[in-house]
Scaffold this active site. Structure first.
Site, PDB file in Angstrom:
ATOM      1  CG  HIS A 121      -1.701   1.244   1.408  1.00  0.00           C
ATOM      2  ND1 HIS A 121      -2.657   1.670   0.521  1.00  0.00           N
ATOM      3  CD2 HIS A 121      -1.658   2.188   2.401  1.00  0.00           C
ATOM      4  CE1 HIS A 121      -3.181   2.814   0.938  1.00  0.00           C
ATOM      5  NE2 HIS A 121      -2.592   3.145   2.075  1.00  0.00           N
ATOM      6  NE  ARG A 130       6.921   9.763  -1.602  1.00  0.00           N
ATOM      7  CZ  ARG A 130       5.932   9.221  -0.903  1.00  0.00           C
ATOM      8  NH1 ARG A 130       4.895   9.977  -0.530  1.00  0.00           N
ATOM      9  NH2 ARG A 130       5.947   7.944  -0.571  1.00  0.00           N
ATOM     10  CD  GLU A 188      -6.746   4.143   4.133  1.00  0.00           C
ATOM     11  OE1 GLU A 188      -6.101   4.922   3.429  1.00  0.00           O
ATOM     12  OE2 GLU A 188      -6.535   3.956   5.355  1.00  0.00           O
TER      13      GLU A 188
END
Length: 403
Positions: A121, A130, A188
């Site tokens: 994850h 990123r 989640e």
């Protein structure tokens, strides 16, 4: 007066057989909530089964907290007595059909901390946010279990509807922040761990002692407003994007019921600092299913989670922070290496750029009226499976949401 008795039996393949016996809180019309266990599709009142005097007076309480506060030795004793009692005839008044009761939040949650313990994850989010970095993980990720402190008052039991949150967000095309209902509402899939007895301030819990403090495990859905979260989280992390709601399953599976599910964690390299070091860092072989409007869209494997529950609790307290009966800490999103093992829709749809078909409709994030159901099982003795029940929630429109 003759007391009516009954002898209960459950199918050999029931995920709620004698090797499980989770704890929960139930009620029937006109009566206050009380502690119970689940045996097959029966809900068995603990006070009426085991008695309500002395130490057993905790089985008249509306939460499990008083029982949990009695400590690990008492949990072990009650589990053994409970397993023995259910092999015999028991008072019929103690037994209810599962579909005839209301299930409540099993624990009065004291504090809540959510971890970020799945490498898959964390790496997926790193690649999303990123992409320029050669390593998708942050520099600290493999040295400590990262976490944030959540809001315990917004933890609700399975079946509670979730109102779409509103807040500030700023998309790439917005000149200034805007306010309104979240347009990127997510889930989640996590495993939560309930602290039965805490530690005093200044006295950390070691990795070896953690099992004496963890009462059991629940399913946990950390609902997440990704657009609110993206605007707020730098530099202090998640807040309003998470604090509006989290859903837990109504049954707390005792840690001993998961003995057969113990597995090694993934290899932890580089070597962790001594306070996190374990001869055998243990994870749990728990298989999740995520259902979106009735369709299974993901099967996250908890066995792939990098940090163990014991390491999470040890890190949570290593600075001297106290914990209390009823504290809950969750694993963070459980994801595996494959696309169909991703436990959050931001991963499953790759930030919304790869929509999925759900029950004949295209989805990226949650629409009003969507329902999410988390379920999970783990290996038990003799080829059986241990069940966790479900964590279910349906999305309701925000009052200002015209969609």
């Amino acid at each position: 007066m003759t007391t009516l008795t009954t002898r209960l039996s459950v199918p050999a393949d029931s995920p709620f057989g004698p090797a499980n016996l989770p704890y929960g809180i139930y009620s029937v019309p006109g009566q206050p909530p009380r502690p119970a266990t689940r045996y097959g599709d029966h809900v068995v009142d603990l006070g009426l089964l085991l008695g309500e005097q002395g130490e057993n007076a905790v089985f008249t309480e509306p939460t499990l907290n008083a029982f949990m506060a009695q400590g690990h030795d008492r949990w072990t004793e009650v589990r053994a007595v409970l397993q023995a009692a259910l092999r015999e005839e028991i008072a019929a008044a103690a037994v209810h059909d599962l579909d005839a009761v209301t299930l409540h939040l099993p624990v009065e949650v004291a504090d809540y901390v959510d971890f970020y313990a799945s490498e898959h994850h964390a790496a997926n989010l790193g690649r999303l946010f990123r992409p320029q970095n050669p390593d998708p993980l942050t520099p600290n990720w493999k040295h400590l279990p990262i976490s944030y402190h959540g809001r315990s008052a917004s933890i609700v039991v399975s079946g509670t509807d979730i109102v779409r949150p509103a807040g500030q967000r700023k998309g790439p095309d917005d000149a200034v922040p805007v306010f309104g209902p979240s347009a990127r509402l997510d889930i989640e899939a996590e495993l939560g761990f309930v602290v039965g007895t805490g530690n005093p301030m200044g006295e950390p819990i070691s990795v070896e002692e953690a099992e004496q403090h963890i009462f059991g495990a629940v399913l946990f859905n950390d609902w997440s407003a990704r657009d609110i979260q993206a605007w707020e989280y730098i530099p202090l992390g998640p807040n309003l994007g998470k604090s509006f709601a989290s859903t837990v399953s109504p049954w707390v599976v005792p840690l001993p019921a998961l003995d057969g599910a113990r597995v090694d964690t993934p290899v932890q390299e580089p070597a962790v600092l001594p306070y996190l070091a374990m001869d055998r860092p243990w994870g749990l072989d728990v298989d999740f299913e995520v259902r979106w409007n009735g369709e299974v869209v993901s099967r996250p494997p908890y066995a792939a989670v990098y940090w163990s529950p014991a390491q999470m609790l040890a890190h949570l307290t290593v600075n001297g922070a106290p914990t209390r009966t009823g504290d809950l800490f969750a694993s963070g999103t459980v994801s595996g290496p494959e696309k169909d093992q991703r436990g959050a829709f931001i991963e499953l749809t790759w930030g919304g750029t790869e929509p999925v078909m759900v029950a004949g409709a295209t989805r990226t994030f949650l629409h009003n009226g969507d329902e999410i159901v988390l379920t999970a099982t783990a290996p038990g003795p003799g080829g059986t499976r241990i069940g966790f029940g479900e964590a279910r929630g349906r999305i309701l429109a925000h009052p200002s949401d015209g969609r």
